[in-house]
Design a protein around this motif. Structure first.
Motif, PDB file in Angstrom:
ATOM      1  N   HIS A   1      34.598  38.187  40.839  1.00  0.00           N
ATOM      2  CA  HIS A   1      34.611  37.518  42.149  1.00  0.00           C
ATOM      3  C   HIS A   1      35.582  38.192  43.117  1.00  0.00           C
ATOM      4  N   VAL A   2      36.798  38.507  42.685  1.00  0.00           N
ATOM      5  CA  VAL A   2      37.759  39.204  43.545  1.00  0.00           C
ATOM      6  C   VAL A   2      37.502  40.698  43.437  1.00  0.00           C
ATOM      7  N   HIS A   3      37.405  41.374  44.573  1.00  0.00           N
ATOM      8  CA  HIS A   3      36.988  42.779  44.586  1.00  0.00           C
ATOM      9  C   HIS A   3      38.122  43.782  44.430  1.00  0.00           C
ATOM     10  N   GLU A   4      39.331  43.296  44.195  1.00  0.00           N
ATOM     11  CA  GLU A   4      40.477  44.185  43.996  1.00  0.00           C
ATOM     12  C   GLU A   4      40.900  44.172  42.529  1.00  0.00           C
ATOM     13  N   TYR A   5      41.293  45.342  42.018  1.00  0.00           N
ATOM     14  CA  TYR A   5      41.746  45.467  40.630  1.00  0.00           C
ATOM     15  C   TYR A   5      43.097  44.780  40.451  1.00  0.00           C
ATOM     16  N   GLN A   6      43.190  43.905  39.440  1.00  0.00           N
ATOM     17  CA  GLN A   6      44.451  43.240  39.120  1.00  0.00           C
ATOM     18  C   GLN A   6      44.509  42.922  37.640  1.00  0.00           C
ATOM     19  N   VAL A   7      45.721  42.967  37.077  1.00  0.00           N
ATOM     20  CA  VAL A   7      45.923  42.675  35.661  1.00  0.00           C
ATOM     21  C   VAL A   7      47.139  41.763  35.508  1.00  0.00           C
ATOM     22  N   TRP A   8      47.026  40.759  34.642  1.00  0.00           N
ATOM     23  CA  TRP A   8      48.152  39.929  34.251  1.00  0.00           C
ATOM     24  C   TRP A   8      48.275  40.003  32.725  1.00  0.00           C
ATOM     25  N   GLN A   9      49.461  40.285  32.256  1.00  0.00           N
ATOM     26  CA  GLN A   9      49.721  40.334  30.818  1.00  0.00           C
ATOM     27  C   GLN A   9      50.500  39.097  30.404  1.00  0.00           C
ATOM     28  N   GLY A  10      50.335  38.713  29.157  1.00  0.00           N
ATOM     29  CA  GLY A  10      51.038  37.554  28.628  1.00  0.00           C
ATOM     30  C   GLY A  10      50.374  37.121  27.350  1.00  0.00           C
ATOM     31  N   ALA A  11      50.231  35.811  27.177  1.00  0.00           N
ATOM     32  CA  ALA A  11      49.530  35.317  25.993  1.00  0.00           C
ATOM     33  C   ALA A  11      48.103  35.856  25.939  1.00  0.00           C
ATOM     34  N   SER A  12      47.509  36.061  27.109  1.00  0.00           N
ATOM     35  CA  SER A  12      46.205  36.714  27.244  1.00  0.00           C
ATOM     36  C   SER A  12      46.343  37.905  28.181  1.00  0.00           C
ATOM     37  N   THR A  13      45.394  38.820  28.092  1.00  0.00           N
ATOM     38  CA  THR A  13      45.268  39.867  29.106  1.00  0.00           C
ATOM     39  C   THR A  13      44.182  39.421  30.068  1.00  0.00           C
ATOM     40  N   ILE A  14      44.547  39.253  31.342  1.00  0.00           N
ATOM     41  CA  ILE A  14      43.633  38.724  32.366  1.00  0.00           C
ATOM     42  C   ILE A  14      43.361  39.835  33.373  1.00  0.00           C
ATOM     43  N   VAL A  15      42.081  40.142  33.614  1.00  0.00           N
ATOM     44  CA  VAL A  15      41.756  41.329  34.417  1.00  0.00           C
ATOM     45  C   VAL A  15      40.654  41.039  35.427  1.00  0.00           C
ATOM     46  N   PHE A  16      40.916  41.391  36.681  1.00  0.00           N
ATOM     47  CA  PHE A  16      39.881  41.613  37.684  1.00  0.00           C
ATOM     48  C   PHE A  16      39.642  43.126  37.743  1.00  0.00           C
ATOM     49  N   PRO A  17      38.454  43.619  37.410  1.00  0.00           N
ATOM     50  CA  PRO A  17      38.214  45.066  37.497  1.00  0.00           C
ATOM     51  C   PRO A  17      37.971  45.548  38.924  1.00  0.00           C
ATOM     52  N   GLY A  18      37.715  44.601  39.854  1.00  0.00           N
ATOM     53  CA  GLY A  18      37.298  44.989  41.204  1.00  0.00           C
ATOM     54  C   GLY A  18      35.814  45.299  41.221  1.00  0.00           C
ATOM     55  N   ASN A  19      35.290  45.580  42.401  1.00  0.00           N
ATOM     56  CA  ASN A  19      33.860  45.895  42.473  1.00  0.00           C
ATOM     57  C   ASN A  19      33.611  47.383  42.210  1.00  0.00           C
ATOM     58  N   LEU A  20      32.364  47.711  41.865  1.00  0.00           N
ATOM     59  CA  LEU A  20      32.023  49.085  41.495  1.00  0.00           C
ATOM     60  C   LEU A  20      32.054  50.039  42.671  1.00  0.00           C
ATOM     61  N   GLN A  21      31.666  49.548  43.840  1.00  0.00           N
ATOM     62  CA  GLN A  21      31.514  50.411  45.003  1.00  0.00           C
ATOM     63  C   GLN A  21      32.009  49.691  46.252  1.00  0.00           C
ATOM     64  N   GLY A  22      32.986  50.286  46.956  1.00  0.00           N
ATOM     65  CA  GLY A  22      33.402  49.730  48.230  1.00  0.00           C
ATOM     66  C   GLY A  22      32.244  49.721  49.206  1.00  0.00           C
ATOM     67  N   ARG A  23      32.076  48.599  49.927  1.00  0.00           N
ATOM     68  CA  ARG A  23      30.903  48.457  50.790  1.00  0.00           C
ATOM     69  C   ARG A  23      31.229  48.488  52.276  1.00  0.00           C
ATOM     70  N   HIS A  24      32.525  48.431  52.618  1.00  0.00           N
ATOM     71  CA  HIS A  24      32.931  48.465  54.020  1.00  0.00           C
ATOM     72  C   HIS A  24      34.417  48.779  54.076  1.00  0.00           C
ATOM     73  N   ILE A  25      34.948  48.856  55.287  1.00  0.00           N
ATOM     74  CA  ILE A  25      36.315  49.347  55.478  1.00  0.00           C
ATOM     75  C   ILE A  25      37.364  48.412  54.879  1.00  0.00           C
ATOM     76  N   ARG A  26      37.009  47.166  54.594  1.00  0.00           N
ATOM     77  CA  ARG A  26      37.979  46.260  53.960  1.00  0.00           C
ATOM     78  C   ARG A  26      38.068  46.484  52.453  1.00  0.00           C
ATOM     79  N   GLU A  27      37.252  47.401  51.927  1.00  0.00           N
ATOM     80  CA  GLU A  27      37.275  47.713  50.503  1.00  0.00           C
ATOM     81  C   GLU A  27      37.589  49.197  50.317  1.00  0.00           C
ATOM     82  N   THR A  28      38.825  49.539  50.629  1.00  0.00           N
ATOM     83  CA  THR A  28      39.245  50.944  50.595  1.00  0.00           C
ATOM     84  C   THR A  28      39.705  51.335  49.189  1.00  0.00           C
TER      85      THR A  28
END
Length: 418
Positions: free
Chosen positions: A193-220
């Motif tokens: 859902h969130v298009h930016e890559y982010q990772v949180w470590q802890g009891a679990s590893t939680i990851v947003f991979p981001g989207n595969l392809q930037g589609r406009h200037i807000r996805e640099t």
């Protein structure tokens, strides 16, 4: 074991911001999301991963062209020949899609149902994948609370499409918290859902991979998926896999040291060279250039966006040929001359500045100005109305803002002409 976690594919979603320009890479804009997905499948096969997880928004809303779904089935067929399974959760955009409901997918593709959370078990790997697809686009229920407890002795993966309550720019679908996910007891959370890559470590590893392809200037910047390596002790490594085929860049050029438009163009050239140097060879870049700073060249740039863009296009063609595409050139400079310095001159220029300052607070003058300018706005073509921010100010009656915005540039230009 190794698996790929991807999300927010948005197959056949158009890339926006370049198509209005005759020099834009039209075919690439049309096929970029497909090309990026094909690269992802190539990576999965080359790396011989154990499986692929897609955490929502495979499609892009209410698309009714089944060629999109047929393309996806073809790529899944390539994974099947390589012995690779795919686990797909449908997100908010998929809930709107005709393909989600009607297409029969290859038997190596496992989709999470939407009525309730359920689990797929891969016995040979001792992996359990838990997930629940969106039934409706605007799903505001906390889906994570409905996910089952982790299976003992298994590597538990939660597949979830959510804004995670930390992204105000994304609709807060399937709201939950980071602490809540850690407390669930899964080893890994595959989010979308969130298009930016982010990772949180802890009891679990939680990851947003981001989207595969930037589609406009807000996805640099670089876009893609992640490659996860794990063993019986948990997650060992999370690596990014870049599969985008066109990259967006927002470049800021400081015009403070510049004394002429030629010097501004030279500064832009240096930034474009840096973009080329930082981008993989052969990959095209779409660039938005914003010129800022308190500069003596502010007056020369005033009202010259079209000329400046032509200069930049020429530079881009010389530097990058088919690798550089100019999405937009924006000027956001301010005049280096202070109003007090002009006021102290005591000449006609000082009188003109005094007139501008008085005009900003004169309701009768502003009303008359709006009447005159609305005749221009009414006759302007739509593309011009959308391109000139001052037109919106005129329609909204914000004439004081317009007068205040015009004054520094005009005064600076007149001073230079003198």
């Amino acid at each position: 074991m190794r698996f790929i976690h991807a999300a927010d594919i948005h197959l056949d979603s158009p890339l926006t911001g370049l198509s209005a320009y005759p020099d834009a890479p039209a075919q690439m804009l049309r096929s970029a999301t497909r090309d990026a997905f094909t690269k992802l499948v190539n990576e999965a096969i080359d790396l011989q991963v154990d499986f692929v997880v897609i955490a929502g928004d495979l499609y892009d809303g209410g698309w009714k062209d089944h060629n999109t779904g047929i393309f996806f089935c073809r790529e899944m067929g390539r994974l099947k020949k390589a012995g690779i399974r795919a686990y797909v959760k449908f997100g908010n955009h998929d809930a709107e899609s005709e393909m989600t409901k009607k297409l029969v997918l290859p038997d190596n593709v496992y989709t999470f149902e939407s009525r309730k959370a359920h689990t797929f078990v891969i016995d040979g790997l001792k992996v359990a994948l838990h997930g629940r697809s969106f039934k409706d686009a605007a799903t505001t229920e906390n889906l994570a609370q409905t996910y089952p407890d982790p299976l003992p002795g298994m590597f538990n993966i939660g597949v979830l499409h959510t804004a995670l309550g930390v992204h105000s720019t994304h609709a807060n679908y399937a709201p939950c918290t980071i602490d809540e996910l850690h407390a669930k007891g899964y080893q890994y959370w595959a989010l979308g859902h969130v298009h930016e890559y982010q990772v949180w470590q802890g009891a679990s590893t939680i990851v947003f991979p981001g989207n595969l392809q930037g589609r406009h200037i807000r996805e640099t910047g670089p876009r893609g998926a992640v490659l996860v390596t794990a063993d019986e002790t948990g997650v060992q490594k999370v690596e990014r896999l870049f599969v985008d085929v066109l990259r967006w860049h927002a470049v800021n050029v400081d015009a403070a040291p510049c004394n002429s438009m030629a010097e501004v163009v030279h500064a832009i050239n240096k930034e474009l060279e840096a973009v080329l140097a930082s981008t993989p060879s052969g990959m095209p870049s779409a660039v938005r250039i914003t010129i800022s700073g308190k500069t003596p060249v502010h007056g020369e740039l005033f009202g010259m966006e079209a000329q400046l863009r032509a200069e930049v296009l020429a530079s881009a063609a010389a530097l990058g040929a088919d690798r550089l595409w100019i999405e937009k050139v924006k000027t956001a400079t301010t005049a280096s001359d202070e109003p007090d310095a002009i006021r102290a001159r005591g000449d006609a220029l000082a009188d003109l500045q005094a007139f501008f300052e008085d005009a900003q607070g004169d309701p009768e003058f502003l009303a008359s100005l709006k009447t005159d300018l609305m005749a221009l706005v009414a006759k302007a073509p739509l593309e011009l109305q959308n391109a000139v921010p001052y037109f919106r100010d005129i329609r909204n009656g914000e004439l004081a803002k317009l007068v205040g915005g015009v004054r520094p540039g005009l005064m600076s230009q007149l001073a230079r002409m003198e």
